[in-house]
Design an enzyme around this catalytic site. Structure first.
Site, mmCIF file in Angstrom:
data_model
loop_
_atom_site.group_PDB
_atom_site.id
_atom_site.type_symbol
_atom_site.label_atom_id
_atom_site.label_comp_id
_atom_site.label_asym_id
_atom_site.label_seq_id
_atom_site.Cartn_x
_atom_site.Cartn_y
_atom_site.Cartn_z
ATOM 1 N N GLY A 1 0.849 -1.196 0.000
ATOM 2 C CA GLY A 1 0.000 0.000 0.000
ATOM 3 C C GLY A 1 0.882 1.243 0.000
ATOM 4 C CB THR A 2 4.162 1.866 1.625
ATOM 5 O OG1 THR A 2 3.691 1.611 2.942
ATOM 6 C CG2 THR A 2 5.221 2.950 1.647
ATOM 7 C CG ASN B 1 -3.772 4.477 9.997
ATOM 8 O OD1 ASN B 1 -4.115 5.471 9.346
ATOM 9 N ND2 ASN B 1 -2.645 4.428 10.659
ATOM 10 C CD GLN C 1 -6.337 0.216 8.378
ATOM 11 O OE1 GLN C 1 -7.148 -0.642 8.715
ATOM 12 N NE2 GLN C 1 -5.031 0.104 8.606
ATOM 13 C CB SER D 1 -2.684 -2.887 1.421
ATOM 14 O OG SER D 1 -1.581 -3.662 1.794
ATOM 15 C CG HIS E 1 -0.472 -6.426 5.097
ATOM 16 N ND1 HIS E 1 -0.449 -6.018 6.400
ATOM 17 C CD2 HIS E 1 -0.058 -5.363 4.373
ATOM 18 C CE1 HIS E 1 -0.024 -4.770 6.472
ATOM 19 N NE2 HIS E 1 0.217 -4.346 5.250
ATOM 20 C CB THR F 1 9.351 -10.606 -12.242
ATOM 21 O OG1 THR F 1 10.314 -10.467 -13.289
ATOM 22 C CG2 THR F 1 8.645 -11.939 -12.372
ATOM 23 C CB CYS G 1 1.557 1.005 9.625
ATOM 24 S SG CYS G 1 -0.109 0.668 9.914
HETATM 25 N N1 PLP Z 1 -2.444 3.364 4.422
HETATM 26 C C1 PLP Z 1 -3.025 3.061 5.579
HETATM 27 C C2 PLP Z 1 -4.233 3.799 6.016
HETATM 28 C C3 PLP Z 1 -2.485 2.057 6.390
HETATM 29 O O1 PLP Z 1 -3.057 1.760 7.556
HETATM 30 C C4 PLP Z 1 -1.317 1.385 5.958
HETATM 31 C C5 PLP Z 1 -0.674 0.359 6.794
HETATM 32 O O2 PLP Z 1 -0.989 0.136 7.885
HETATM 33 C C6 PLP Z 1 -0.770 1.735 4.716
HETATM 34 C C7 PLP Z 1 -1.358 2.721 3.973
HETATM 35 C C8 PLP Z 1 0.440 1.054 4.188
HETATM 36 O O3 PLP Z 1 0.100 -0.175 3.591
HETATM 37 P P1 PLP Z 1 1.217 -1.322 3.454
HETATM 38 O O4 PLP Z 1 1.430 -1.868 4.831
HETATM 39 O O5 PLP Z 1 0.632 -2.316 2.514
HETATM 40 O O6 PLP Z 1 2.449 -0.671 2.907
#
Ligand code: PLP
Length: 381
Positions: free
Chosen positions: A71-72, A149, A177, A197, A199, A235, A321
């Site tokens: 997600g980052t 989050n 989220q 994302s 996970h 890849t 996070c």
């Molecule tokens: N955005 C939000 C609101 C999150 O809570 C998080 C991770 O906790 C992220 C982005 C980042 O996602 P990732 O852990 O897949 O990099």
């Protein structure tokens, strides 16, 4: 003592059905999805099947799904990729964004972009009037998260997107989220780009996506072999993408049950919290069903989290996070919470497998730990 996991906004356990779908891609000879032979073609088919599953889970077309590694990465891609296409562009983002939105926005200042923060009210809801004032002809992208989050607060993204579109800018929402916790439709939100994302929904770590309107002019972060329509070279992580697809399908199928169950646990928990003289954040507004964010005066969140961990309960203080900084939560400060109280913040985020008896046992432990810590602070004072 068995440990009880109450930190589902940080990450979730892999669903056994997700693992099952991934295993064959890890155990057998898998081809590179760009290869023309049978191994490559079958890996390509698996990636495209997952793309359809992901798209269906969030009301998008498969052709709008760009797989990323996190997600980052998807958030960085949206911010840097859109703003980076114009010089002197403005990036707007809310004061409660995850650092993987605010930091790339700030980093773009070095490339001649400006970045401005839009405030929120005491419930964590974005100030649309401030947004409207700040939108300029140079605004290239506005980024407002769908659900926070920490507090779980949910924004009215459709309304915000409307304002941003009227100003001629692109609208991005971080829905990491939201997926699996509230109904999610890229089309209905009417945004140009949306991050999700794997996970967070019992899928594997290392797979995520930016859902992207094809008309958006965007630069890739990664250049190379031209995978993902030339927008994300490298890849594909076939097993993780396959798992992400399965997790998306399960998340949609389980959404109603998840909402009812976690809301029941959360409401029971917060009823119990009332007796403890705590402040619960974002309670006056629409929130994720599974999330409770609260603070106690005079007890550091970090201290309580450590004490609860020793008793077998995994919860978070502030944003789990982000870095391990002990600064008070930027989300709470933006909501006007006093730094001393914000330092006491603890987040509990329930999952589908938590039970009512875990919640009642947790409340008893929490009460005891608070009493013990208060006595200690009393002695120290
Ligand atoms: N955005 C939000 C609101 C999150 O809570 C998080 C991770 O906790 C992220 C982005 C980042 O996602 P990732 O852990 O897949 O990099």
């Amino acid at each position: 003592m068995s440990n009880i996991y109450l930190d589902h906004n940080a990450t979730t356990a892999l669903d056994p059905r997700v693992l099952e779908s991934m295993l064959s891609w890890m155990q057998r000879q898998s081809g590179n999805p760009t290869s023309r032979h049978v191994f490559g073609r079958s890996a390509r088919d698996a990636v495209e099947h997952a793309r359809t599953q992901v798209a269906e889970a969030c009301g998008a077309y498969a052709s709008q799904v760009i797989f990323t590694g996190s997600g980052t990465e998807a958030n960085n891609f949206a911010i840097k990729g859109i703003a980076g296409n114009q010089t002197g562009s403005q990036i707007l983002y809310s004061a409660i964004e995850h650092p993987c939105v605010s930091r790339p926005a700030k980093a773009m200042q070095q490339l001649g972009c400006s970045s401005d923060i839009i405030g929120v009210d005491t419930n964590g809801i974005l100030s649309q009037s401030q947004l409207q004032k700040q939108l300029q002809t140079s605004t290239s992208v506005a980024s407002v998260m769908l659900a926070n989050n920490e507090t779980g607060t949910i924004q009215n993204i459709t309304e915000i997107a409307e304002l941003v579109r009227k100003a001629g800018a692109f609208m991005h929402t971080d829905a990491v989220q939201g997926l699996g916790k509230v109904p999610l439709s890229f089309m209905d939100l009417n945004v140009h780009a949306m991050t999700i994302s794997s996970h967070k929904i019992h899928g594997p770590q290392g797979a995520a996506a930016l859902i992207l309107d094809k008309r958006v002019d965007i630069q890739p972060l990664l250049h190379g072999g031209g995978q993902e329509r030339g927008l994300r070279s490298g890849t594909e992580n076939v097993a993780a993408i396959v798992g992400f697809g399965t997790a998306c399908e399960l998340a949609v199928a389980n959404l109603t049950a998840f909402t009812h169950h976690t809301k029941m646990l959360r409401d029971t928990f917060e009823l119990g919290l009332k007796a403890l003289d705590v402040t619960i954040f974002g309670q006056q507004t629409s929130r994720l069903p599974n999330t409770s964010f609260f603070a106690l005066d005079g007890i550091e969140g970090e201290t309580l989290v450590t004490a609860l961990d020793r008793q077998g309960y995994a919860v978070a203080s502030g944003s789990a996070c982000s870095s391990d900084s002990t600064e008070p939560s930027h989300v709470l400060l933006a909501m006007g919470v006093k730094p001393d109280l914000a330092r006491g913040a603890v987040r509990v985020s329930f999952g589908a497998h938590n039970t009512l008896s875990q919640v009642t046992d947790f409340l008893t432990t929490l009460k005891n730990e608070i009493l013990r810590l208060r006595q200690l602070t009393g002695i120290a004072a």
